[in-house]
Scaffold this active site. Sequence first.
Site, short mmCIF file in Angstrom:
data_model
loop_
_atom_site.label_atom_id
_atom_site.label_comp_id
_atom_site.label_asym_id
_atom_site.label_seq_id
_atom_site.Cartn_x
_atom_site.Cartn_y
_atom_site.Cartn_z
N LYS A 136 42.75 47.11 42.73
CA LYS A 136 43.23 45.22 42.11
C LYS A 136 44.37 45.55 43.52
O LYS A 136 44.60 47.09 43.84
CB LYS A 136 43.96 44.77 41.23
CG LYS A 136 44.94 42.98 40.90
CD LYS A 136 43.10 42.24 41.46
CE LYS A 136 43.62 41.35 41.41
NZ LYS A 136 42.46 40.28 40.88
N GLN A 165 40.34 44.54 35.07
CA GLN A 165 39.05 44.48 36.40
C GLN A 165 38.01 45.59 36.54
O GLN A 165 37.00 45.24 36.25
CB GLN A 165 39.83 44.72 37.69
CG GLN A 165 38.64 43.87 38.88
CD GLN A 165 38.42 43.00 38.87
OE1 GLN A 165 39.28 41.83 38.91
NE2 GLN A 165 37.81 42.40 39.40
N LYS A 169 35.73 44.28 33.44
CA LYS A 169 35.25 43.15 34.07
C LYS A 169 34.23 43.62 34.94
O LYS A 169 33.18 43.42 34.62
CB LYS A 169 36.10 41.96 34.38
CG LYS A 169 35.61 41.03 35.54
CD LYS A 169 36.78 40.34 36.12
CE LYS A 169 37.90 39.75 35.75
NZ LYS A 169 38.69 39.27 36.33
N GLY A 179 39.32 38.32 47.19
CA GLY A 179 40.68 37.58 47.84
C GLY A 179 40.96 36.92 45.54
O GLY A 179 40.08 37.82 44.32
N ASP A 180 42.00 36.16 45.72
CA ASP A 180 42.77 36.54 44.27
C ASP A 180 43.86 34.93 44.91
O ASP A 180 43.69 34.20 45.69
CB ASP A 180 43.43 37.47 43.62
CG ASP A 180 43.33 37.51 42.75
OD1 ASP A 180 43.02 37.26 41.14
OD2 ASP A 180 45.18 37.25 42.17
N LYS A 212 36.88 48.15 43.20
CA LYS A 212 36.57 46.63 43.22
C LYS A 212 37.27 45.70 42.73
O LYS A 212 38.34 45.62 41.72
CB LYS A 212 34.64 46.01 42.86
CG LYS A 212 34.38 44.58 43.49
CD LYS A 212 33.64 44.93 44.56
CE LYS A 212 33.88 43.39 45.30
NZ LYS A 212 35.14 42.75 46.60
N ASN A 259 40.76 27.37 43.19
CA ASN A 259 38.75 28.37 43.91
C ASN A 259 38.34 27.93 42.15
O ASN A 259 37.77 27.32 42.40
CB ASN A 259 39.25 29.79 44.68
CG ASN A 259 37.94 30.04 44.33
OD1 ASN A 259 38.02 30.63 43.44
ND2 ASN A 259 36.54 29.37 45.23
N THR A 299 33.31 31.41 40.37
CA THR A 299 34.32 32.55 39.60
C THR A 299 34.33 30.93 38.23
O THR A 299 34.13 31.14 36.95
CB THR A 299 35.54 32.75 39.84
OG1 THR A 299 34.71 33.41 40.68
CG2 THR A 299 36.48 32.52 38.30
N SER A 329 31.40 38.96 44.02
CA SER A 329 31.07 39.29 45.28
C SER A 329 30.09 40.77 45.47
O SER A 329 29.92 41.32 46.06
CB SER A 329 32.61 40.31 44.96
OG SER A 329 33.54 39.58 45.42
#
Length: 447
Positions: free
Chosen positions: A128, A113, A116, A167-168, A92, A242, A211, A378
């Site tokens: 990623k 990630q 996290k 997204g990123d 993810k 964002n 976020t 998410s």
Amino acid sequence: MATNTYVKRALEEAKKRNPGEPEFLQALEEVLESLSPVFDQHPEYEAAALLERMLEPERLVSFRVTWEDDAGKVHVNRGYRVQYNSAIGPYKGGLRFHPTVNTSVLKFLGFEQCFKNSLTGLPMGGGKGGADFDPKGKSDREVMRFCQSFMTELSRHIGQFTDVPAGDIGVGGREVGYMYGQYRRLTNQSVGVLTGKGLSFGGSLTRTEATGYGACYFAQEMLAEKGTDFNGKVVAISGSGNVAVFAGEKATQLGAKVVTLSDSNGYIYDANGVDLELVKDIKFNKRGRISEYVERYLEAEYHEGKRPWGVSCDIAMACATQNELDLEDAKMLTANGCRFVVEGANMPTTLEATRYFLENGVYFAPGKAANAGGVACSGLEMTQNSMRLNWSFEEVDVKLQGIMKKIYQQAKSAATQYSENADDLVSGANIAGFVKIADAMLAQGLY
Ligand code: NDP
């Protein structure tokens, strides 16, 4: 500096195996620096070569993305997906569309990630991806054609139980929508294979805000620890995407005054507090530049080519991109009275700047803990998709607050147990995130 000999050796090996990947090596160094006390206490991790295994992604795919612009000219970009670690759940992590995307950047992001996602307490591994494509200046149709071509290849590597991208930077609701549509056409399945979807096709309320809001919920815990709160505080924020905008929105709701925002061209300073609705209109609706803010607020200042870290503030939130806050910035912030620094972006603070904050009594929140609200939400979107249910904004927001609070507690508790500095949330987050993955890998045998 790592003190455990196994950790030092693993880092040296990683440097030899990954030449020319500075961002990736920087992320490894930051994490491994913290892990020595854990390896001192757990010799079984070394016996299972856990570090070598965790530093190497399980899979890394790179592919050609061919697309046609509005004038009929054919372009080729490079797409990627790094499937880093799936010990605790499907891969993810977001997709980034930006000219700076390469394997070093994506391996750093994928590695971070994993930790996290582990900290969120939800069953998600780390990954990623993205492309060296720049959506800036492209028409909607060009972006659509790029996304469709990108997904045509990516679709064979992902799945609701395998790998769930989001997204990123450069990938928002528009891009996720185009990619989800293409996945659905290719597979004839309506499943939660991407998160950050539109609300009418499986998206979760609160995901857009998660976020930035989550970073503020994390900061609230830090402030409470020091006997204070957001009320009346002056906050400097970088970025105007964002994360930055919704961090600003929540900080404002909690009684703070946000005085800066930025983009890659410069920053704005508004002593009266930034009008975030205007920023949303400029950046999200008009896809404009932050400099346009001062056309409406003549008393506000625009500083071309500069970052906002020279201003006086109580709290700094770095919400733009990696390595956007260096040692000089850290010194300026500290000298100007900043006592709390929160990473809303991934690795926005250089290693030297992070060390400076830790050594100078600035309470510092690492991104992998403070910005985990996005991926946590998410995870909640995946749950809703599996259940075929939509939760209300309040339901998701309450869950998000609970998750951020738990992340803070885990990081604080690991810092207290393993670090000489109980405020060292960098070590705390690294250790708490690491141990869960390490134990899952041990339990699942060699692979
Ligand atoms: P957006 O694309 O929405 O916004 C990125 C912002 O950063 C823009 O204001 C952009 O300015 C600025 N920026 C990009 N590159 C640079 C640069 N080189 N120098 C200065 N400013 C720059 O991205 P997000 O807000 O989604 O992401 C921001 C950070 O947060 C990233 O590090 C991302 O990985 C991280 N993150 C995002 C999550 C999410 O849910 N969105 C979750 C967790 C982490 P410009 O318009 O000029 O490009």
